[in-house]
Structure formats: structure tokens, C-alpha cells
Design a protein around this motif. Structure first.
Motif, mmCIF file in Angstrom:
data_model
loop_
_atom_site.group_PDB
_atom_site.id
_atom_site.type_symbol
_atom_site.label_atom_id
_atom_site.label_comp_id
_atom_site.label_asym_id
_atom_site.label_seq_id
_atom_site.Cartn_x
_atom_site.Cartn_y
_atom_site.Cartn_z
ATOM 1 N N SER A 179 0.827 -1.211 0.000
ATOM 2 C CA SER A 179 0.000 0.000 0.000
ATOM 3 C C SER A 179 0.865 1.267 0.000
ATOM 4 O O SER A 179 0.493 2.281 -0.605
ATOM 5 C CB SER A 179 -0.961 0.002 1.184
ATOM 6 O OG SER A 179 -0.235 -0.094 2.398
ATOM 7 N N ASP A 180 2.027 1.203 0.676
ATOM 8 C CA ASP A 180 2.934 2.362 0.647
ATOM 9 C C ASP A 180 3.445 2.607 -0.776
ATOM 10 O O ASP A 180 3.536 3.760 -1.227
ATOM 11 C CB ASP A 180 4.134 2.129 1.575
ATOM 12 C CG ASP A 180 3.733 2.127 3.043
ATOM 13 O OD1 ASP A 180 2.656 2.660 3.363
ATOM 14 O OD2 ASP A 180 4.520 1.591 3.856
ATOM 15 N N ALA A 181 3.775 1.538 -1.458
ATOM 16 C CA ALA A 181 4.254 1.673 -2.835
ATOM 17 C C ALA A 181 3.145 2.205 -3.743
ATOM 18 O O ALA A 181 3.400 3.037 -4.618
ATOM 19 C CB ALA A 181 4.769 0.334 -3.355
ATOM 20 N N LEU A 236 9.720 2.148 -6.526
ATOM 21 C CA LEU A 236 10.475 0.911 -6.731
ATOM 22 C C LEU A 236 11.264 0.525 -5.477
ATOM 23 O O LEU A 236 11.361 -0.659 -5.128
ATOM 24 C CB LEU A 236 11.421 1.049 -7.921
ATOM 25 C CG LEU A 236 10.747 1.127 -9.284
ATOM 26 C CD1 LEU A 236 11.772 1.404 -10.366
ATOM 27 C CD2 LEU A 236 9.980 -0.142 -9.574
ATOM 28 N N ARG A 237 11.812 1.507 -4.796
ATOM 29 C CA ARG A 237 12.544 1.222 -3.566
ATOM 30 C C ARG A 237 11.614 0.621 -2.519
ATOM 31 O O ARG A 237 11.971 -0.343 -1.835
ATOM 32 C CB ARG A 237 13.195 2.488 -3.020
ATOM 33 C CG ARG A 237 14.186 2.210 -1.885
ATOM 34 C CD ARG A 237 14.625 3.465 -1.183
ATOM 35 N NE ARG A 237 13.556 4.124 -0.479
ATOM 36 C CZ ARG A 237 13.050 3.724 0.693
ATOM 37 N NH1 ARG A 237 13.496 2.638 1.271
ATOM 38 N NH2 ARG A 237 12.074 4.385 1.268
ATOM 39 N N LEU A 238 10.385 1.157 -2.406
ATOM 40 C CA LEU A 238 9.419 0.616 -1.451
ATOM 41 C C LEU A 238 9.030 -0.827 -1.799
ATOM 42 O O LEU A 238 8.825 -1.651 -0.911
ATOM 43 C CB LEU A 238 8.181 1.506 -1.383
ATOM 44 C CG LEU A 238 8.382 2.870 -0.711
ATOM 45 C CD1 LEU A 238 7.140 3.736 -0.888
ATOM 46 C CD2 LEU A 238 8.715 2.705 0.755
ATOM 47 N N LEU A 294 14.336 -7.358 -0.824
ATOM 48 C CA LEU A 294 15.426 -7.365 -1.809
ATOM 49 C C LEU A 294 16.414 -6.204 -1.626
ATOM 50 O O LEU A 294 17.486 -6.226 -2.188
ATOM 51 C CB LEU A 294 14.867 -7.320 -3.229
ATOM 52 C CG LEU A 294 13.954 -8.464 -3.628
ATOM 53 C CD1 LEU A 294 13.390 -8.226 -5.012
ATOM 54 C CD2 LEU A 294 14.730 -9.780 -3.582
ATOM 55 N N ASP A 295 16.007 -5.230 -0.858
ATOM 56 C CA ASP A 295 16.841 -4.044 -0.677
ATOM 57 C C ASP A 295 17.630 -4.183 0.611
ATOM 58 O O ASP A 295 17.065 -4.148 1.702
ATOM 59 C CB ASP A 295 15.958 -2.793 -0.644
ATOM 60 C CG ASP A 295 16.761 -1.513 -0.757
ATOM 61 O OD1 ASP A 295 17.960 -1.602 -1.050
ATOM 62 O OD2 ASP A 295 16.181 -0.436 -0.555
ATOM 63 N N GLU A 296 18.927 -4.336 0.502
ATOM 64 C CA GLU A 296 19.768 -4.530 1.696
ATOM 65 C C GLU A 296 20.058 -3.228 2.408
ATOM 66 O O GLU A 296 20.451 -3.232 3.562
ATOM 67 C CB GLU A 296 21.101 -5.192 1.310
ATOM 68 C CG GLU A 296 20.959 -6.609 0.865
ATOM 69 C CD GLU A 296 21.326 -6.779 -0.601
ATOM 70 O OE1 GLU A 296 22.018 -5.905 -1.149
ATOM 71 O OE2 GLU A 296 20.894 -7.757 -1.193
#
Length: 184
Positions: free
Chosen positions: A106-108, A171-173, A180-182
Motif C-alpha cells: 500500500s505504501d508503494a 520501486l525502492r518501497l 530485496l533491498d539490503e
């Protein structure tokens, strides 16, 4: 034959020197006045020619600036269309990810809505560029016009950049939600 050549040369020399001999017998004030008239005429024609050249240069400068603004506006429109296509693809992927991975994005989705709003604002600004450029070209001289046109284009570029940044954040969210985002 030589007599005619000598006579012809003497006649030609006499005709050539006659105005100088005639002017030498006139009063010095008349010569000065004639010279002043010639100088004034030369200044007037030079000034008129210079003014015409400046007007032509000014018109050419404005035409070049107008073409430049048209090309940049075209590129901005293309960029906005590519970002809208990208936003549609992201929205599709968000739906697929939510259904397959049972993740709340929902944030994305909210950030994607913000990105679409930013792109709409950017398109509004880009659509206003031709009118703003025409107004600037009609009201100002060519030396200051380019700086003003660049300012209008810079504002539009910043709006497009805001829309792009919102898509990147979307995309980051999505990456964060999938783990997947370290970095975050």
C-alpha cells in the motif's frame, strides 16, 4: 597611329584631372561643406545598415531560441510519456507481487499515486512552455531572452525530475517490501 595614341592619352588624362582642377579653384568653405555632406550621408547609410543588421540578428536569435525551446519541450513530452508507461508497468507488477507473494504494498501504491500526480503537474508545466516562450520572445530583447527561456525550461525539468524521483521511491518501497533491498 602614335599621334592618336598620344592625343587619346592626353585627352583621358585631362578628363580625369578636370574635376580636381575645378575643385582647386573653388573656395575652401565649399569644399569643406561638400565633404561634411558626404560624411553625414555615409554616417546615415552606415547607421541604417547597422540597424537593419541588428534587427535581422535579433529576429534570427529569437527564431533559434524558439526552435531550441520547441526541441526541449518535445523531449520533455517524450520523457513524461516514458515515465507514464513505466508507472503503468510498475502498477501491474505491484498487483502481481501482491497476489503471488501475499505482501502489502500500500505504501508503494501511495507513492505511485504521488508519482502520477507529479507527472501530471510536470505535463501541465511542459504544456505551458510554448505560451511562456512566445510571451518572453514578444516582450524582451534577444540578449536577455535566452536566460528567461532557460529558467522556464529549468522549472519544467525540475517538475519532471520530481516525478522521476517519486517513481524511483516507489520501486525502492517495492524492493523493501520484498526484502530485496539490503540498504533499508
Amino acid at each position: 597611329m602614335k599621334k592618336f595614341a598620344i592625343f587619346g592619352s592626353a585627352l583621358l588624362l585631362g578628363i580625369t584631372l578636370m574635376p580636381a582642377v575645378t575643385l582647386a579653384h573653388e573656395e575652401p568653405g565649399v569644399l569643406k561643406a561638400a565633404a561634411e555632406v558626404r560624411v553625414a550621408e555615409k554616417k546615415a547609410t552606415t547607421s541604417a545598415r547597422r540597424t537593419a543588421q541588428e534587427e535581422k540578428r535579433e529576429a534570427n536569435r529569437k527564431e533559434v531560441i524558439d526552435r531550441f525551446a520547441d526541441r526541449v519541450t518535445e523531449r520533455y513530452h517524450d520523457s513524461i510519456m516514458r515515465m507514464r508507461t513505466l508507472a503503468d508497468r510498475i502498477e501491474t507488477r505491484i498487483g502481481e507481487i501482491e497476489s503471488k507473494h501475499d505482501v502489502d504494498l500500500s505504501d508503494a501504491r501511495a507513492k505511485l499515486a504521488t508519482a502520477r500526480t507529479e507527472l501530471n503537474q510536470a505535463e501541465t508545466v511542459v504544456n505551458g512552455i510554448p505560451a511562456a516562450v512566445d510571451t518572453i520572445l514578444a516582450t524582451e530583447d534577444g540578449t536577455e531572452v535566452f536566460a528567461d527561456v532557460r529558467e522556464v525550461l529549468k522549472n519544467a525539468h525540475e517538475e519532471i525530475r520530481d516525478g522521476h524521483q517519486a517513481l524511483v521511491e516507489t520501486l525502492r518501497l517495492v524492493k523493501v517490501a520484498l526484502g530485496l533491498d539490503e540498504d533499508h
